[in-house]
Design a protein around this motif. Structure first.
Motif, PDB file in Angstrom:
ATOM      1  N   PRO A 153     -18.511 -15.790 -16.512  1.00  0.00           N
ATOM      2  CA  PRO A 153     -18.610 -15.744 -17.977  1.00  0.00           C
ATOM      3  C   PRO A 153     -20.065 -15.788 -18.431  1.00  0.00           C
ATOM      4  O   PRO A 153     -20.951 -16.264 -17.714  1.00  0.00           O
TER       5      PRO A 153
ATOM      6  N   THR B  17     -18.087 -11.237 -19.656  1.00  0.00           N
ATOM      7  CA  THR B  17     -18.520 -11.607 -18.310  1.00  0.00           C
ATOM      8  C   THR B  17     -19.798 -10.862 -17.961  1.00  0.00           C
ATOM      9  O   THR B  17     -20.089  -9.790 -18.508  1.00  0.00           O
TER      10      THR B  17
ATOM     11  N   PRO C  41     -13.602 -16.695 -19.033  1.00  0.00           N
ATOM     12  CA  PRO C  41     -14.431 -16.556 -20.234  1.00  0.00           C
ATOM     13  C   PRO C  41     -13.753 -17.162 -21.448  1.00  0.00           C
ATOM     14  O   PRO C  41     -12.536 -17.096 -21.603  1.00  0.00           O
TER      15      PRO C  41
END
Length: 535
Positions: A205, A178, A172
């Motif tokens: 992500p 996420t 991410p």
């Protein structure tokens, strides 16, 4: 031969023997007297000879008869490939100057004391150099080219971990989170014909696209999953597929809203094309129809003109949308006409055809239109507009097909029944303002074909489905439609150009409605640029 200042204990001959040889060389010759001390000449010659280039293999003294060194093992090399070409005489210090060591060695097939190339400064020892020769243009059996000096040894060093190396997993971005994404994917094996709908769940992500999710599934859960991808930037058109039955580009489709809603989309291959495996389809039928459009300019001459031909922006605007096509096949996937008639040229191919018919530099437009008006051509389109809806680049293939139809009628290419049908629509609306359906069949299919369908027409008449043969009256204000028709003809905006102007006007209206700054649509008049939206 005189001894050098760097000759140490590793020399083969001792200093006494070298000194005796130098004294024997100092005997006066029988001819002319020596100008300088011969011993001094020997010392100078020894130093000068060491500055001559090497005349043989690069290995150090005493190693000439060894076999060529092998390539580094795969686990130890960083950039060397498996098929590296080896030198005829690969040494441990390939293409480098001599290092400080004894000048004489055993097992030499050359004269003792033959010099090497000049020495550089003493360097720290390094690992064996990768066995890759210096690139040069010359015969492999000739004298080797001198290699360039390098600043350091290409040591293979370990890295601290993922902070240095590129990490293979999607992480991410700073400030992002996420999400849990679930997909159902149709798995298909063309060899066995087996199909299976499999469910996959991954953590990703929040910025991922459908293509990113497929990558995670393939990397972490199922490496046998097959799909196409390339640019990841909505340019190449490789990742076309269906999501819940609608064609999309996987790299363009964001998954955040879908995942948050809890919906589990079904991913399947594109339609109207043979499936090879999973989400991969056979594009050969697609490309064969593209080639049938002859997608290249035909300027009408063999030799180019002396001056460059300048095309105005206004002329290129006619084909601006068609030039945006990336050949992804999403429009073909959704085409209803191709579903019923696989031989139909299809929206992508016809849009590509319009790109060349509308090009001011092409002189084969009439020949192209005749080809496009053949069976399975322009007029087989069902006008469902799904291709416009699914196109990820705004090409609007149905509009391109409409341009081809209008241009065909303008150029007199009207042998197809579809063209005749369209022409009668225009004639009927211009004369009476009504669609004269009774005359539609004979005007479109011909009198003979209309007579053959008499029985069918009588059946319609018994059920009240046949309109009166003569319209009851002329529509009110039909003169306005006639003026519009005449104005388009006078301004030369018939054919494809008329469709283009309509697109611009509708686009301006749509923009004004979305902006929400006008209470009414801007007035659109033929031949006049529509006003810009206020604000």
């Amino acid at each position: 031969m005189g001894a050098g200042e760097h000759d140490g204990g590793s020399a083969v001959f001792d200093r006494g023997r070298l000194r005796a040889r130098a004294q024997r060389a100092a005997r006066p010759s029988r001819g002319r007297a020596a100008l300088v001390d011969p011993r001094r000449i020997g010392l100078d010659d020894a130093r000068e000879l060491r500055r001559l280039p090497a005349r043989g293999p690069d290995a150090e003294a005493g190693r000439d008869r060894r076999n060529a060194a092998r390539a580094l093992r795969a686990r130890r090399r960083g950039r060397q490939g498996a098929g590296v070409q080896q030198r005829p005489d690969a040494g441990a210090r390939a293409r480098l100057p001599a290092r400080p060591r004894g000048q004489h060695g055993r097992l030499r097939h050359r004269a003792q004391g033959e010099p090497r190339r000049p020495r550089t400064a003493v360097r720290l020892s390094g690992p064996r150099r990768r066995e890759l020769p210096t690139a040069y243009a010359g015969h492999a059996g000739g004298r080797p080219a001198a290699g360039r000096l390098e600043t350091r040894d290409p040591d293979e060093v370990a890295t601290p971990g993922k902070d240095v190396l590129v990490h293979s997993e999607l992480a991410p971005a700073p400030g992002s989170t996420t999400i849990d994404v679930a997909l159902k994917i149709w798995r298909y094996d063309a060899e066995t014909g087996e199909k299976e709908l499999k469910r996959y769940e991954v953590e990703a992500p929040d910025w991922v696209t459908l293509l990113d999710v497929l990558d995670l599934i393939k990397d972490k859960q199922d490496g046998t999953l097959a799909y196409r991808k390339s640019c990841r930037m909505m340019i190449c058109g490789s990742c076309g597929m269906r999501m819940d039955g609608a064609a999309v580009l996987a790299c363009k489709t964001r998954m955040y809203d879908i995942a948050k809603s809890g919906h589990v989309p079904v991913i399947s291959p594109m339609g109207n094309l043979p499936v090879r495996k999973d989400l991969v389809v056979d594009m050969d039928p697609f490309w064969s129809k593209i080639r049938a459009m002859k997608p290249w300019l035909d300027p009408g001459y063999e030799e180019p003109a002396e001056k460059e031909r300048i095309v105005s922006q206004q002329q290129m605007n006619v084909i601006h949308k068609e030039a945006l096509c990336i050949m992804c096949g999403c429009c073909v996937s959704e085409c209803n006409s191709m579903e019923s008639d696989p031989e139909f040229f299809g929206p992508a191919a016809l849009a590509k055809g319009m790109r060349f018919v509308g090009d001011a530099r092409d002189q084969a437009d009439v020949a192209r239109l005749n080809d496009y008006n053949a069976e399975h051509g322009i007029w087989d389109c069902t006008r469902c507009y799904f291709c416009n809806e699914r196109c990820p680049k705004g090409v609007d293939p149905r509009d391109a097909i409409a341009k081809l139809g209008a241009e065909s009628i303008k150029q007199g290419v009207d042998h197809d029944m579809g063209a005749k049908h369209a022409k009668w629509f225009v004639t009927s609306a211009k004369t009476t303002g009504w669609l004269r359906e009774t005359e539609l069949v004979p005007k479109t299919q011909g009198v003979v074909s209309a007579i053959k369908q008499t029985k069918f027409a009588l059946g319609l008449a018994r059920r009240g489905k046949v309109p009166p043969p003569v319209p009851p009256h002329v529509a009110a204000r039909v003169d306005e439609s006639r003026k519009l028709y005449n104005l388009v003809k006078e301004q030369g905006r018939d054919g494809a150009l008329g469709i283009v102007q309509g697109e611009h006007a509708l686009g301006r209206i749509e923009f004004a409605e979305q902006a929400g700054v006008k209470t009414s649509d801007p007035e659109v008049r033929p031949g006049v640029e529509p006003p810009h939206a206020e604000g």
